[in-house]
Design a protein around this motif. Structure first.
Motif, mmCIF file in Angstrom:
data_model
loop_
_atom_site.group_PDB
_atom_site.id
_atom_site.type_symbol
_atom_site.label_atom_id
_atom_site.label_comp_id
_atom_site.label_asym_id
_atom_site.label_seq_id
_atom_site.Cartn_x
_atom_site.Cartn_y
_atom_site.Cartn_z
ATOM 1 N N THR B 244 0.815 -1.203 0.000
ATOM 2 C CA THR B 244 0.000 0.000 0.000
ATOM 3 C C THR B 244 0.851 1.255 0.000
ATOM 4 O O THR B 244 0.639 2.176 -0.778
ATOM 5 C CB THR B 244 -0.865 -0.013 1.272
ATOM 6 N N LEU B 245 1.843 1.230 0.880
ATOM 7 C CA LEU B 245 2.732 2.375 1.005
ATOM 8 C C LEU B 245 3.435 2.638 -0.324
ATOM 9 O O LEU B 245 3.568 3.777 -0.770
ATOM 10 C CB LEU B 245 3.773 2.065 2.075
ATOM 11 N N ALA B 246 3.867 1.550 -0.970
ATOM 12 C CA ALA B 246 4.503 1.687 -2.273
ATOM 13 C C ALA B 246 3.507 2.263 -3.277
ATOM 14 O O ALA B 246 3.873 3.069 -4.133
ATOM 15 C CB ALA B 246 5.033 0.338 -2.736
ATOM 16 N N GLY B 247 2.239 1.846 -3.148
ATOM 17 C CA GLY B 247 1.206 2.354 -4.049
ATOM 18 C C GLY B 247 1.024 3.860 -3.916
ATOM 19 O O GLY B 247 0.734 4.554 -4.892
ATOM 20 N N LEU B 248 1.245 4.357 -2.695
ATOM 21 C CA LEU B 248 1.122 5.804 -2.475
ATOM 22 C C LEU B 248 2.125 6.566 -3.335
ATOM 23 O O LEU B 248 1.841 7.650 -3.833
ATOM 24 C CB LEU B 248 1.366 6.147 -1.007
ATOM 25 N N LEU B 249 3.318 5.992 -3.515
ATOM 26 C CA LEU B 249 4.356 6.660 -4.301
ATOM 27 C C LEU B 249 3.868 6.920 -5.716
ATOM 28 O O LEU B 249 4.228 7.911 -6.340
ATOM 29 C CB LEU B 249 5.616 5.790 -4.368
ATOM 30 N N VAL B 250 3.033 5.990 -6.218
ATOM 31 C CA VAL B 250 2.555 6.128 -7.587
ATOM 32 C C VAL B 250 1.383 7.100 -7.657
ATOM 33 O O VAL B 250 1.376 8.021 -8.472
ATOM 34 C CB VAL B 250 2.147 4.748 -8.140
#
Ligand SMILES: Nc1ncnc2c1ncn2[C@@H]1O[C@H](COP(=O)(O)OP(=O)(O)OP(=O)(O)O)[C@@H](O)[C@H]1O
Ligand SMILES: [Mg+2]
Lengths: 323, 317
Positions: B244-250
């Motif tokens: 999820t956190l990685a998804g925030l970067l996108v």
């Protein structure tokens, strides 16, 4: 006779309408006195586990219960939350079938052992000392080191010893063992049973021992209750039960238990498949599988009545059909 | 453990190398000519075009361009932004705090909101659970730009509780206040996802026998939930939380553009539009780096959460 430690009196349990309303137990009565070992025997699905869990006030979610489950004279089914916790941490403890499933894999053994004591308000250092003592008592070497290890580092048999130690931690008056050795291999089974019965005898704890293995029940129990489809069908002292069973189901179970003595007849399975209470037709639930069934067996539900020195729920129990 | 970590770091380097090449080639293969952009549509002689191409090394063979760029990147030099006529490193550096604050804010919202909602749903079957299922269903199906529009029209335009797009506050409190709507827009989808994962992980743990065993020993219900149910559910929660956190970067580029937040995500969108290659390359590479680091952190947390998991295999020992 001293007042019994545990008296289950006419316990009936039904699942709620939301979950396919069906009965699980019907009028189950049994008792365990201090220091006594009582067996509860029956095929899979007969309701043994539901009966034992009810002693701790653990019924299937939303299930309705009738009758009484008295521990030390107080009805467990009507206890409030605090009293129930008191009962669970001080008076009654349970040993479960599969130690792998019963112990939280994420915590250390020491935490598992002291958890019940801590819940009962015992200070941490005393709880730890007591846990080490108990591990020693169940035959685990170097208890202090063992307490730092995790469940997956133990074999099934060792883990079941840990579970037994944890059950004894609160010095309960009554121990309930729900098929404590079914998940273990035969030699481990013998060791675990030896530990369990030795500690029970030393401490004078009452033991309700659940199993589907009649031979094992015979080796351990003073008295045996036989359960079929959510009802108790026979209750008798162990020797009596083996020598002269009065219920055809008990006789069937005895006949299908393998014997080791030379010349013993080969095991004969009980024909048909075990029923749950929900599937049982009117009349005697065992009638469909019974070699001695008569038309009236399907019409009239037999009550548990005195026959010989025990009780049996069979319309033909006095006819000497099993002789 | 040291060997494992070394292996992981080498793998990380390999991933970054491959990504850098892909990013570089993708940007160069994209249609459009940076020279024309640099000329801002002014007509120019072929000589002038060639001079500009030479200035930005656009006249060299592709592989040479890549290796030159890679060498510079390794020395911390990401080149010059064509669009802003500024070094890329400091440019990104100036935009980073805004994005970091936004992502951090959104991450807190996702973790706290998602986990709490999931726990609540698992512990209150019936009405609460049903409401959470519907709510999270809507949340996961709503892309960030839709939530952005909805949030602005409701909370900024109609109710006026929060400032609309384009404004920034002063001081940490002020900035956070101004970033609230963007952070919520960024968080909604992923919080819904995390809530659902938390709920099902909790339900799975609640059905475990050891939970019943703990209850049967008189352990108070709160302790049972915390020590056994929630603790057991932590594995999937952290794994999905990391993704999820990685998804925030996108998603942050979409939200930053929608709310006009001066951040790296907005910079990326501007640079893609302007064919500002050095910036696009640098931001993409940094995003991938962020992704890989988050994954590494999740994998390293695994054995701490479940002692049966060995870091080397990533599975149960
Ligand atoms: N929590 C529950 N929810 C719904 N049904 C249940 C629950 N627990 C038990 N039952 C039902 O009650 C019946 C009796 O189950 P129980 O587990 O007591 O059998 P058992 O005699 O212990 O069998 P086994 O030898 O397999 O352990 C079964 O039909 C089972 O499906
Ligand atoms: Mg059972």
């Amino acid at each position: 006779m001293t007042p019994a430690l545990l008296e289950i009196d006419g316990l009936s349990v039904r699942l709620p309408a939301a979950r396919a309303a069906r009965p699980i137990l019907d009028g189950v009565s049994l008792s365990v006195a201090a220091g006594e070992t009582v067996g509860l025997v029956g095929e899979s699905g007969s309701g043994k586990s539901v009966a034992c869990r009810s002693v701790l006030g653990l019924l299937p979610q939303g299930a309705g219960a009738e009758g009484q489950v008295r521990v030390g004279g107080r009805d467990v089914l009507t206890l409030d939350r605090t009293a129930l916790r008191e009962l669970r941490s001080r008076k009654v403890a349970m040993v479960f079938q599969d130690p792998r499933a019963a112990v939280d894999p994420l915590h250390r053994i020491g935490d598992f052992l002291t958890e019940g004591l801590r819940a009962a308000g015992v200070p941490a250092d005393r709880a730890t000392a007591r846990a080490a003592e108990l591990l020693d008592a169940v035959g685990i070497e170097d208890p202090r080191a063992a307490m730092r290890r995790r469940p997956h580092e133990f074999s099934g048999g060792m883990l079941q010893r840990v579970v037994i130690a944890a059950a004894l931690a609160g010095e309960p008056d009554l121990l309930i063992a729900d098929e404590p050795t079914t998940a273990l291999d035969v030699t481990t089974q013998a060791e675990v049973i030896a530990v369990l019965t030795r500690l029970q005898a030393e401490r004078g704890t009452g033991l309700l021992f659940v199993t589907h293995d009649l031979e094992l029940a015979a080796a351990v129990c003073d008295r045996i209750h036989v359960m079929y489809a959510g009802r108790i069908v026979e209750t008798r002292a162990t020797d009596e039960l083996f020598a002269r069973p009065r219920h055809p189901y008990t006789a069937g179970l005895l006949a299908c238990t393998p014997r080791i003595d030379p010349g013993a007849p080969p095991p004969r399975p009980v024909p048909g498949r075990p029923l749950s209470l929900a599937e049982a037709p009117a009349g005697c639930a065992f009638a469909a599988r019974c070699a001695f069934a008569e038309p009236r067996c399907s019409a009239e539900t037999p009550a548990l009545r005195p026959h010989g020195d025990g009780l049996a729920a069979c319309l033909r129990a006095d006819e000497g059909i099993l002789a | 453990m040291a060997r494992y970590l070394l292996g992981r770091l080498l793998g990380l380097a390999a991933v970054l190398l491959v990504t850098s090449f892909l990013v570089f080639s993708a940007v160069h293969l994209a249609p459009g000519d940076p020279v024309s952009f640099l000329l801002k549509g002014h007509p120019a002689t072929p000589e002038a075009r060639a001079a500009i191409a030479a200035q930005y090394h656009l006249d060299r063979p592709f592989l040479v361009q890549y290796l030159t760029w890679l060498g510079n990147v390794l020395h911390g030099d990401f080149g010059r932004s064509v669009q802003f006529r500024q070094d890329v490193g400091p440019l990104i550096g100036s935009r980073l705090p805004g994005t970091a604050l936004l992502i951090g804010y959104a991450a807190v919202l996702v973790c706290v909101g998602g986990v709490l909602t999931g726990v609540l749903a698992a512990l209150r079957p019936g009405l609460v659970d049903r409401a959470v299922l519907i709510g999270t269903g809507v949340a996961t199906a709503t892309p960030p730009f839709v939530s952005a529009i909805a949030l602005v029209s409701l909370f900024a335009v109609q109710l006026g509780w929060f400032p609309g797009p384009g404004s920034t506050g002063t001081g940490l409190g002020g900035r956070l206040y101004h970033l609230t709507l963007p952070a919520v827009a960024l968080a909604v989808t992923l919080a819904g996802l995390l809530a659902r994962v938390t709920r099902s992980a909790m339900l799975e743990q609640l059905a475990r026998e050891h939970v019943e065993v703990a209850r049967s020993r008189g352990v108070p219900e709160r302790t049972v939930i915390r020590r056994h149910v929630l603790r057991g559910a932590l594995g999937p929660i952290v794994t999905v939380g990391g993704t999820t956190l990685a998804g925030l970067l996108v998603s942050t580029s979409i939200v930053e553009s929608a709310f006009n937040v001066t951040g790296v995500g907005q910079l990326l969108v501007q640079s893609v539009t302007a064919k500002d290659f050095p910036v696009v390359q640098a931001v993409t590479l940094l995003t991938v780096l962020g992704f890989v680091l988050v994954n590494l952190a999740v994998d390293l947390l695994g054995p701490l959460i479940d002692p049966r998991v060995s870091p080397a295999t990533g599975g149960a020992a």
